[in-house]
Design a protein around this motif. Structure first.
Motif, short mmCIF file in Angstrom:
data_model
loop_
_atom_site.label_atom_id
_atom_site.label_comp_id
_atom_site.label_asym_id
_atom_site.label_seq_id
_atom_site.Cartn_x
_atom_site.Cartn_y
_atom_site.Cartn_z
N CYS A 337 0.85 -1.19 0.00
CA CYS A 337 0.00 0.00 0.00
C CYS A 337 0.88 1.23 0.00
O CYS A 337 1.68 1.44 0.93
CB CYS A 337 -0.93 0.01 1.21
SG CYS A 337 -1.95 1.51 1.31
N LYS A 338 0.76 2.05 -1.04
CA LYS A 338 1.55 3.27 -1.11
C LYS A 338 1.21 4.23 0.03
O LYS A 338 2.08 4.92 0.56
CB LYS A 338 1.31 3.97 -2.46
CG LYS A 338 1.86 3.24 -3.65
CD LYS A 338 1.76 4.09 -4.91
CE LYS A 338 0.34 4.30 -5.38
NZ LYS A 338 0.26 5.02 -6.66
N GLY A 339 -0.08 4.27 0.39
CA GLY A 339 -0.52 5.21 1.40
C GLY A 339 0.01 4.90 2.79
O GLY A 339 0.59 5.76 3.46
N ASN A 340 -0.13 3.63 3.22
CA ASN A 340 0.27 3.35 4.59
C ASN A 340 1.78 3.25 4.74
O ASN A 340 2.29 3.32 5.87
CB ASN A 340 -0.44 2.11 5.16
CG ASN A 340 -0.03 0.80 4.52
OD1 ASN A 340 1.11 0.60 4.13
ND2 ASN A 340 -0.99 -0.11 4.40
N ARG A 341 2.52 3.11 3.64
CA ARG A 341 3.98 3.12 3.75
C ARG A 341 4.51 4.51 4.10
O ARG A 341 5.61 4.65 4.65
CB ARG A 341 4.62 2.62 2.44
CG ARG A 341 6.15 2.64 2.44
CD ARG A 341 6.73 1.83 3.59
NE ARG A 341 8.16 2.03 3.75
CZ ARG A 341 8.70 2.98 4.50
NH1 ARG A 341 7.93 3.84 5.17
NH2 ARG A 341 10.01 3.10 4.62
#
Length: 474
Positions: A337-341
């Motif tokens: 997940c790009k967001g939670n990284r």
């Protein structure tokens, strides 16, 4: 020649990202070359430095200026090593308490006895750690964050540390001219994300008479004061026909964006609303029709339909949300997940999660990844169960999920949303059937047909083999 950093530049270094800088107000750090970082570290207005090509280039790029009566550098600007992995953002639930008793939300007022919140002392401690970790931006959420008794003290404390609030999630009830004036005075101008669940339907979902009037008042107040506004709208079978009139109203009020979210089958929502959830295909079909109708208006407000599509009417373009990466962008080392990284989610009790949408499952199953009140934020961002989960790669997902491993669409969706996959399967590496249906049922083509005057901003080409692994994803 003596040089000094321009006042909006700050130098930072993390594990695996040793040479970087922030530009004030931008949440994402940008990389520098080693020689650039080392030269800029000396630009404090006191060191004599060579007037060479590097100095001229950095001056041209806006990093430095000649130190001639320019004053001194702030402590925020000076090069700092953050002894942890790189995370630029935090999604921080400062309180789980709310003044509304919404039919779909676990943070409803009738659950207040179960909800936690940060004390002012705990908040100050967490902000000190966030600064030490190199975090620069915050999404402030709740519950209802403005219900927190020290809301403005927390906001001021963020800006005192040269960090900023990128987004504020609120139902709008407590927003006043006085609060906006206080925020303006310290340079706090976040995107105001205000809940509004459709013309004629908002009071019912929020379980409070007058909630619709209060939300519209808050939106007008924010726009009158020059704040950007995004309306967050839950859609279900009972209000889906109101989406177009709602969008037209919000556009006429100058709202910058509407985010339409499928109200999901949470236990509280099913108990209160029965079978009002839109099925996945039903949701996609109704939203495809909404897109077609909206595109035929002269509205300019951006539209973000959760897990489906984002529309940009002012440039006549769209992005299918199921497509995470265009052709050639896929790498095995990309995070799931790009967001939670890049954004650590912090709950009101101090627990951390990959995202708040996953928090219910983790809490219910006692799967605690770390707690900032007990463990400290920096230790969590150094070594923890949380860090292991958010650095999971798409290669890990493929190896543990035979359905995704064999799917020709995988390099575009990368397994989809982990929150949806978990909700549907009970498995952190489970299949996100939303994405399967989106691709297999031809919604890429259906969107193109519904938006003939729009151009897709993604490139999908199945004539090429999958790209090799060339990116480290750290």
């Amino acid at each position: 020649m003596k040089y000094i950093l321009n006042p909006d530049i700050a130098l930072r270094s993390w594990w695996y990202v040793p040479y970087a800088y922030y530009c004030k107000g931008d949440f994402k750090a940008k990389k520098l070359q080693k020689e650039e970082f080392e030269f800029l570290s000396l630009c404090d207005g006191e060191n004599e430095l060579p007037e060479d090509g590097l100095a001229a280039e950095l001056k041209e790029r806006g990093f430095i200026r000649e130190a001639r009566d320019c004053g001194s550098m702030s402590d925020w600007q000076r090069a700092k090593f953050c002894n942890n992995r790189y995370f630029p953002l935090a999604n921080w639930m400062i309180t789980g308490k709310c003044n509304y008793n919404c039919l779909h939300c676990f943070n409803a007022a009738d659950n207040a006895r179960l909800q936690s919140e940060f004390t002012l002392e705990e908040a100050e401690k967490m902000l000190c750690e966030a600064e030490k970790c190199g975090i620069t931006g915050f999404t402030i959420t709740g519950g209802e964050p403005l219900l927190h008794p020290y809301f403005m003290d927390i906001i001021r404390s963020i800006y005192k540390r040269n960090m900023f609030v990128r987004e504020l999630n609120t139902n709008g009830y407590f927003l006043t001219q006085e609060i906006l004036d206080e925020m303006n005075a310290i340079g706090c101008r976040p995107l105001m994300k205000i809940s509004f669940d459709g013309v004629g339907h908002h009071d019912w979902l929020r379980n409070r008479k007058g909630a619709e009037e209060d939300a519209l008042r808050a939106i007008r107040l924010c726009k009158d004061n020059g704040f950007r506004v995004m309306a967050q709208t839950n859609v279900h079978r009972l209000n889906v026909n109101s989406m177009l009139p709602t969008a037209k109203l919000l556009d006429s009020m100058g709202v910058d964006r509407i985010r339409i979210i499928r109200t999901t089958e949470a236990p509280r929502w099913v108990q209160n609303a029965g079978d009002s959830c839109l099925g996945i295909e039903e949701y996609f079909d109704r939203m495809t029709e909404f897109c077609r109708e909206y595109a035929e208006t002269d509205c300019k407000m951006e539209v973000d339909i959760w897990q489906f599509v984002r529309l940009y009417p002012h440039i006549k373009r769209y992005i299918p949300s199921s497509v995470q990466y265009s052709e050639g962008e896929y790498r095995d080392t990309l995070p799931v997940c790009k967001g939670n990284r890049g954004m650590v989610a912090i709950a009101a009790n101090g627990n951390v999660f990959p995202c708040h949408q996953l928090s219910g499952y983790y809490e219910q199953h006692g799967d605690i990844l770390g707690n900032v009140k007990k463990d400290g934020l920096q230790s969590i961002l150094q070594e923890s169960k949380y860090l292991c989960e958010v650095t999971t790669t798409v290669k890990d997902l493929r190896e543990q999920n035979s359905v995704c491993d064999k799917c020709k669409w995988f390099k575009y969706c990368c397994g989809g949303c982990r929150a949806i996959g978990l909700a549907l399967t009970g498995d952190k590496m489970g299949v996100d059937k939303f994405k399967c249906i989106f691709f297999e049922k031809g919604y890429l083509d259906k969107l193109a047909e519904a938006l003939p005057d729009y151009t897709s901003m993604v490139n999908l080409d199945f004539s090429h083999k999958e790209s090799g692994e060339t990116q480290d994803g750290k």
